[in-house]
Design an enzyme around this catalytic site. Structure first.
Site, PDB file in Angstrom:
ATOM      1  CG  HIS A 288     -12.021  -7.308  -6.142  1.00 19.20           C
ATOM      2  ND1 HIS A 288     -11.728  -6.033  -5.434  1.00 19.20           N
ATOM      3  CD2 HIS A 288     -11.074  -7.335  -7.286  1.00 19.20           C
ATOM      4  CE1 HIS A 288     -10.630  -5.483  -6.189  1.00 19.20           C
ATOM      5  NE2 HIS A 288     -10.381  -6.145  -7.533  1.00 19.20           N
TER       6      HIS A 288
ATOM      7  CB  CYS B 201      -4.349  17.964  12.954  1.00 17.42           C
ATOM      8  SG  CYS B 201      -4.162  16.148  13.153  1.00 17.42           S
TER       9      CYS B 201
ATOM     10  CB  CYS C  54      -6.740  11.844  14.623  1.00 18.10           C
ATOM     11  SG  CYS C  54      -5.129  12.804  14.205  1.00 18.10           S
TER      12      CYS C  54
ATOM     13  CG  ASP D 247      -8.688  -4.652 -10.230  1.00 19.02           C
ATOM     14  OD1 ASP D 247      -8.784  -3.489  -9.844  1.00 19.02           O
ATOM     15  OD2 ASP D 247      -8.815  -5.811  -9.627  1.00 19.02           O
TER      16      ASP D 247
ATOM     17  CB  CYS E  50      -7.014  13.827  11.249  1.00 20.16           C
ATOM     18  SG  CYS E  50      -7.689  14.984  12.409  1.00 20.16           S
TER      19      CYS E  50
ATOM     20  CB  CYS F  35      -5.552  16.016  17.147  1.00 20.78           C
ATOM     21  SG  CYS F  35      -6.980  15.647  15.904  1.00 20.78           S
TER      22      CYS F  35
ATOM     23  CB  CYS G  25     -12.157  -2.711  -4.753  1.00 20.17           C
ATOM     24  SG  CYS G  25     -13.035  -3.778  -3.528  1.00 20.17           S
TER      25      CYS G  25
END
Length: 607
Positions: free
Chosen positions: A391, A309, A338, A408, A306, A341, A364
């Site tokens: 991927h 916060c 969030c 990778d 967030c 909050c 990825c």
């Protein structure tokens, strides 16, 4: 610097106190050497190695991974204060008895771009005080979340307890730290210089900027001709021209320079040369680079923290990118809410590699995009690998191995091509490799079930036509930037390598390694399970959960040196709490009620 055979204009020099980035040619040599010596001052001081149970804090974030114990230098996380309201959060380390304290070493959060900007230090013989300010002044924190930075007092002080008081920070009060001791100090390390050029002897040296600018005038016209050649083919094959266009961005000298400004080349060099010498330098350097990129530079984002916060969020939808986000090639923007909050945070999915050097987070797609640029910036011949079952990763050519090698970055995997089929349990289809000067179908490297693959989206001859057109375009474009004699040599190299690669892909497959039988380790366990990538077998799933976010590599982490120089630390041991959370998420994702899942995790933990 005439010790190399590389022409001076193609040498890239690093070191002399700069933790990242090229040496500035405008700085006179005496001044550069003086800066290098000054940067090594106090590098002989001993790090106390305060244990996890001897650390406290004024407050702690609700996330159990961010407790005071996570503030050790080799942690994969960091200590984080509870919230942004606390005026001056502090972090305490207990030395178990009076010691001669020379200073502190401090670093930012390992898995997110959070660090301390300003702090002060107090010491005491008793936890009840009195507490005395060290030097009576403020200290600068690390300028980024990577690297370990020594902050040394004017003179050592006798103390048992050391506190770091956070005065200002970037995004959240987060740190990893330890205590520097004057006892048993060694001589300062000498300054060093690392000289790099292209890693492969067959990779032609870069052209001049003037030549590149001249060729750019007809670039759009040539790209339009490529699109015309592909226009009669299926839409999916036409789209591959855009993938090639993305890969060619990595050749931008300004973009490569931006990447080099982030890479701790000296630390990587020290790690590469500290081994037993059983590997070539190019391989050892790459393995160090993978570890640094995985553990210190880039971070995985299931959902963004967030921005209001610092709490955890959950993705609730998507929205259109703003004009500014579009400039960084954000195709879509995820919206997360969030849990604390209730406010929303945007997560643009950037495709501009230069922007990714700034954000240093993603999944990825972002990982492979940024890592392939980093490889090219360092002088490796690299390919961007596109797996059509969702991927992407990288391949690099190594002269010492005489072949292209699978890498990778989000899995910290080096030469583990069968991990997707054997470990993750993926049903592969098409896997294409895009380099700056050729394109090739490399599916056979990643499967032992070629005849069983569902390659039926279009006839194979259409795929071959598309690859031939893409490869011819990229080869001609790349060779046009070279003098005729170098272009002829490079074309011969590409033809020879293509023949060698065809023999390898047609030959007998290598034995499956244990690491290739591990499920996916990156990403939230429930997300991995939903995608069917958590593991092909029960054993591969269990191993994937044990290695969650740690990856397949078991070598030492590489931390970029700050003013205190390089420090290599072993990767942290498996986090039982994180493993339990991941196991719980997997069971819930499989349909088990939360209460039953929690009970099962508890039973397994007791065993």
């Amino acid at each position: 610097f005439s010790m190399t055979e590389v022409p001076a204009q193609h040498q890239r020099l690093f070191g002399l106190g700069r933790h990242a980035g090229l040496l500035d040619e405008q700085v006179p040599l005496p001044r550069a050497l003086a800066q290098g010596i000054a940067a090594r001052k106090n590098t002989g001081l001993k790090v106390a190695g305060v244990p996890a149970d001897a650390r406290k804090a004024s407050s702690t974030h609700t996330d159990g991974n961010l407790a005071p114990s996570a503030g050790q230098l080799n942690s994969g996380f960091a200590w984080c204060a509870a919230d942004k309201i606390e005026k001056e959060p502090w972090y305490q380390m207990d030395l178990s008895g009076p010691r001669q304290v020379a200073g502190v070493v401090i670093s930012g959060r390992a898995n997110a771009p959070q660090w301390v900007n300003k702090f002060r230090v107090t010491t005491a013989q008793s936890e009840d005080g009195p507490w005395t300010a060290a030097d009576g002044s403020e200290f600068d924190g690390p300028d980024k979340s990577i690297g370990q930075h020594n902050r040394v007092f004017q003179s050592p002080v006798s103390a048992r307890f050391v506190r770091i008081h956070v005065l200002s920070y970037e995004k959240h009060a987060s740190l990893r730290a330890d205590v520097l001791l004057a006892e048993g100090a060694e001589a300062d390390k000498p300054p060093s210089v690392v000289v790099l050029s292209n890693f492969s002897a067959d990779d032609p040296l870069p052209v001049t900027a003037e030549a590149a600018a001249k060729d750019k005038m007809v670039e759009e016209q040539h790209f339009a001709l490529l699109q015309a050649k592909l226009s009669s083919l299926p839409q999916k094959l036409q789209h591959q021209a855009q993938v090639l266009h993305t890969v060619q961005r990595y050749e931008s000298k300004s973009l490569q320079r931006q990447a080099l400004d982030e890479i701790p080349v000296v630390a990587l060099d020290e790690a590469a040369t500290a081994g037993d010498g059983n590997e070539s330098y190019e391989v050892a350097f790459m393995k160090s680079l993978l570890r640094w990129f995985k553990h210190d530079f880039f971070s995985w984002c299931n959902a963004p923290r967030c921005e209001h916060c610092g709490g955890t969020t959950k993705t609730v939808g998507t929205t259109q990118p703003t004009q500014e986000e579009r400039q960084s090639l954000a195709g879509n923007v995820e919206v997360a809410q969030c849990s604390a909050c209730g406010k929303q945070t945007r997560f643009p999915r950037y495709n501009e590699p230069g922007k990714l050097l700034e954000t240093r987070t993603g999944r990825c797609g972002e990982w492979a995009n940024c890592f392939t640029l980093v490889c090219r910036a360092l002088g490796y011949e690299a390919r961007y690998i596109s797996d059509w079952t969702d991927h992407v990763w990288t391949e690099v050519y190594f002269d010492s191995l005489k072949r292209w090698v699978h890498l990778d970055s989000c899995e910290a995997a080096f030469d583990k091509p069968m991990v997707y089929e054997k470990g993750w349990g993926k049903k592969l289809t098409y896997i294409l490799a895009f380099a700056r000067d050729h394109v090739v179908d490399v599916t056979r490297r990643y499967t032992q079930k070629l005849s069983e693959l569902q390659r039926n989206q279009f006839p194979e001859d259409q795929l071959k036509r598309a690859i031939a057109a893409l490869s011819e375009f990229s080869t001609d474009r790349s060779l046009a930037e070279l003098p005729e004699d170098l272009a002829s040599k490079r074309r011969a190299v590409l033809e020879r390598r293509a023949e060698e690669e065809e023999k390898l892909l047609s030959g007998q497959a290598a034995p499956i390694t244990p690491e290739e039988q591990v499920g996916r380790t990156s990403g939230d366990a429930a997300w991995r399970s939903q995608r069917g990538e958590l593991g092909a077998t029960a054993a591969s799933k269990d191993k994937a959960l044990q290695l969650s976010e740690k990856g397949l590599d078991s070598g030492p982490k590489v931390s970029a040196p700050g003013s205190g120089g390089y420090s290599g630390k072993a990767s942290p041991v498996s986090d039982p709490q994180a493993a339990a959370k991941a196991r719980f998420a997997e069971l819930v994702a499989s349909g088990l009620p939360p209460n039953e899942a929690a009970l099962k995790v508890l039973q397994e933990a007791r065993k």
